[in-house]
Write a protein that holds these residues in place. Structure first.
Motif, PDB file in Angstrom:
ATOM      1  N   GLY A   1      78.063  24.408  -0.857  1.00 10.98           N
ATOM      2  CA  GLY A   1      77.092  23.333  -0.706  1.00 10.98           C
ATOM      3  C   GLY A   1      75.864  23.686   0.103  1.00 10.98           C
ATOM      4  O   GLY A   1      75.115  22.790   0.506  1.00 10.98           O
ATOM      5  N   LEU A   2      75.621  24.961   0.353  1.00 14.35           N
ATOM      6  CA  LEU A   2      74.444  25.358   1.131  1.00 14.35           C
ATOM      7  C   LEU A   2      73.166  25.301   0.292  1.00 14.35           C
ATOM      8  O   LEU A   2      72.070  25.165   0.838  1.00 14.35           O
ATOM      9  N   GLU A   3      73.314  25.445  -1.020  1.00 18.88           N
ATOM     10  CA  GLU A   3      72.191  25.375  -1.952  1.00 18.88           C
ATOM     11  C   GLU A   3      71.102  26.390  -1.614  1.00 18.88           C
ATOM     12  O   GLU A   3      69.912  26.078  -1.601  1.00 18.88           O
ATOM     13  N   ILE A   4      71.543  27.614  -1.359  1.00 14.46           N
ATOM     14  CA  ILE A   4      70.619  28.725  -1.139  1.00 14.46           C
ATOM     15  C   ILE A   4      71.257  29.981  -1.722  1.00 14.46           C
ATOM     16  O   ILE A   4      72.458  30.203  -1.555  1.00 14.46           O
ATOM     17  N   ALA A   5      70.472  30.756  -2.454  1.00 10.26           N
ATOM     18  CA  ALA A   5      70.972  31.979  -3.094  1.00 10.26           C
ATOM     19  C   ALA A   5      70.488  33.197  -2.319  1.00 10.26           C
ATOM     20  O   ALA A   5      69.288  33.441  -2.205  1.00 10.26           O
ATOM     21  N   LEU A   6      71.449  33.926  -1.750  1.00 12.08           N
ATOM     22  CA  LEU A   6      71.108  35.126  -0.972  1.00 12.08           C
ATOM     23  C   LEU A   6      71.663  36.392  -1.608  1.00 12.08           C
ATOM     24  O   LEU A   6      71.544  37.479  -1.041  1.00 12.08           O
ATOM     25  N   GLY A   7      72.287  36.243  -2.778  1.00  6.61           N
ATOM     26  CA  GLY A   7      72.837  37.411  -3.462  1.00  6.61           C
ATOM     27  C   GLY A   7      74.208  37.811  -2.977  1.00  6.61           C
ATOM     28  O   GLY A   7      74.800  38.763  -3.468  1.00  6.61           O
ATOM     29  N   LYS A   8      74.745  37.083  -1.992  1.00  6.55           N
ATOM     30  CA  LYS A   8      76.079  37.340  -1.459  1.00  6.55           C
ATOM     31  C   LYS A   8      76.562  36.071  -0.766  1.00  6.55           C
ATOM     32  O   LYS A   8      75.752  35.197  -0.425  1.00  6.55           O
ATOM     33  N   PRO A   9      77.877  35.941  -0.561  1.00  4.20           N
ATOM     34  CA  PRO A   9      78.377  34.729   0.116  1.00  4.20           C
ATOM     35  C   PRO A   9      77.773  34.590   1.510  1.00  4.20           C
ATOM     36  O   PRO A   9      77.671  35.564   2.259  1.00  4.20           O
ATOM     37  N   ALA A  10      77.346  33.385   1.840  1.00  2.00           N
ATOM     38  CA  ALA A  10      76.770  33.114   3.159  1.00  2.00           C
ATOM     39  C   ALA A  10      77.568  31.999   3.829  1.00  2.00           C
ATOM     40  O   ALA A  10      78.037  31.067   3.171  1.00  2.00           O
ATOM     41  N   TYR A  11      77.704  32.108   5.145  1.00  2.00           N
ATOM     42  CA  TYR A  11      78.449  31.132   5.940  1.00  2.00           C
ATOM     43  C   TYR A  11      77.562  30.614   7.067  1.00  2.00           C
ATOM     44  O   TYR A  11      76.699  31.337   7.570  1.00  2.00           O
ATOM     45  N   VAL A  12      77.813  29.367   7.469  1.00  2.00           N
ATOM     46  CA  VAL A  12      77.098  28.820   8.624  1.00  2.00           C
ATOM     47  C   VAL A  12      77.687  29.429   9.890  1.00  2.00           C
ATOM     48  O   VAL A  12      78.881  29.293  10.159  1.00  2.00           O
TER      49      VAL A  12
END
Length: 375
Positions: free
Chosen positions: A250-261
């Motif tokens: 649900g972050l709604e941002i594409a960084l090309g890899k999994p992202a975590y808060v």
């Protein structure tokens, strides 16, 4: 026993657990008095034509069938002012609240105590899956025998004066055995009933709840920036209150890899993103703690801590800092330390107390300065 000593007030939700607790205590010779708290009206909990929620009606029906005294405590206004406002305020501070932890000591058990006194009851009982043990003049909470249902994590804030009046009749049982017990007593339909919601006043997503009950939230906070660990902007987010530490979906941002808060900074309205390894740590700060004995906690050789309700218990050591906070060093790596959540300390199956996870700002520096104290 005097008459008062035979009377026990049971918090009745109309569900499986509190119903079983009523029947069990009645069988043990207690005079059971039930009270059902009307805390928050959820639309799906009403049957058309009824002006009372289903849990109240079900509790009343059970009380009538058992022949026990029953009361309804309408505490909706106070619940909104105390528990729901806390829930909203914590998210507005960039923290993740623990409403069940706050509700038990500040609300439900306090109200049960008041009603117990009104109804001349010496004892208070609930359907929580945990147990009690008297040791060295204190009463301790023990984990329930069913590891999948143990609820000791939520009760660390209960003071001794309430614990010494408490009973947990189901603590030595599994959920399956409670269902079987109810069925054997002629309550087959109740025994097949479903489970209640994790947070009783939220039906869907907490973000929708925040928007509904804090309608100016987007004006007060507004969009901000996702940043990396170096402070570089990665893209915009909807507002820091809509995110929690460890969140990936649900972050709604594409960084090309999994992202975590990784971190939330409400002052700057930034949300730091990174990979899973950046969530890991060996240290944690805890504040606003309630422990049975601070000396016992600091000197416990078999200490462990749970940082989430469903998380495993992690072996640890604790020291007291000059500012009154506790610094915890994990013996095994922990992940996603979330300010606002509860850290609950155990020696084996015995709860020694707990506290709220504090801001972890400057944790590496604080840990380095105090590392020698752990030796």
């Amino acid at each position: 026993m005097k008459e008062r000593e035979k009377r026990v007030l049971v918090g009745m939700s109309g569900g499986i657990d509190s119903s079983a607790a009523c029947i069990m205590l009645q069988e043990q010779g207690y005079e059971v008095v039930g009270v059902t708290m009307r805390t928050w009206d959820v639309a799906s909990h009403f049957t058309p034509g009824n002006d009372q929620p289903n849990e109240v009606i079900e509790a009343q029906e059970l009380a009538a069938r058992l022949g026990i005294e029953h009361h309804v405590a309408d505490v909706r206004t106070e619940f909104r002012q105390v528990i729901v406002q806390y829930f909203i305020d914590e998210y507005m501070r960039g923290r993740t609240p623990n409403p069940c932890v706050m509700c038990n000591p500040l609300f439900k058990e306090r109200i049960l105590c008041e009603w117990a006194d009104k109804c001349n009851c010496a004892w208070i009982a609930t359907g929580h899956y945990c147990q009690l043990k008297d040791l060295n003049g204190y009463r301790y909470i023990l984990t329930g025998d069913d590891p999948l249902k143990d609820q000791s994590y939520f009760l660390w804030k209960l003071p001794q004066e309430i614990l010494k009046r408490m009973m947990f009749p189901l603590g030595g049982m599994t959920k399956a055995s409670v269902r079987d017990y109810l069925a054997s007593k002629g309550f087959e339909a109740k025994a097949r009933g479903g489970e209640s919601m994790e947070i009783c006043f939220i039906e869907k997503d907490y973000r929708e709840f925040l928007k509904e009950h804090c309608p100016d939230i987007d004006e007060r906070i507004g969009p901000g920036w996702f940043v990396d660990s170096k402070g570089l902007k990665l893209g915009q987010h909807k507002g820091f209150a809509y995110y929690t530490i460890g969140q990936r979906k649900g972050l709604e941002i594409a960084l090309g890899k999994p992202a975590y808060v990784l971190k939330i900074n409400p002052a700057k309205n930034t949300v730091m993103l990174g990979d899973a390894d950046q969530l890991k740590t060996y240290y944690m700060l805890v504040e606003d703690y309630n422990v049975t004995s601070l000396e016992e906690l600091l000197n416990c050789k078999e200490l462990s801590v749970r940082i989430r309700y469903r998380s495993r218990s992690i072996p640890c050591r604790v020291i007291l800092l000059d500012n009154g906070q506790l610094l915890i060093r994990f013996e095994q790596e922990a992940s996603a330390i979330t300010p606002g959540q509860s850290a609950v300390f155990y020696e084996g199956n015995r709860v020694l107390g707990g506290g709220f996870i504090a801001s972890q700002q400057a944790i590496k520096k604080i840990a380095a300065e105090n590392e020698a104290k752990f030796l």
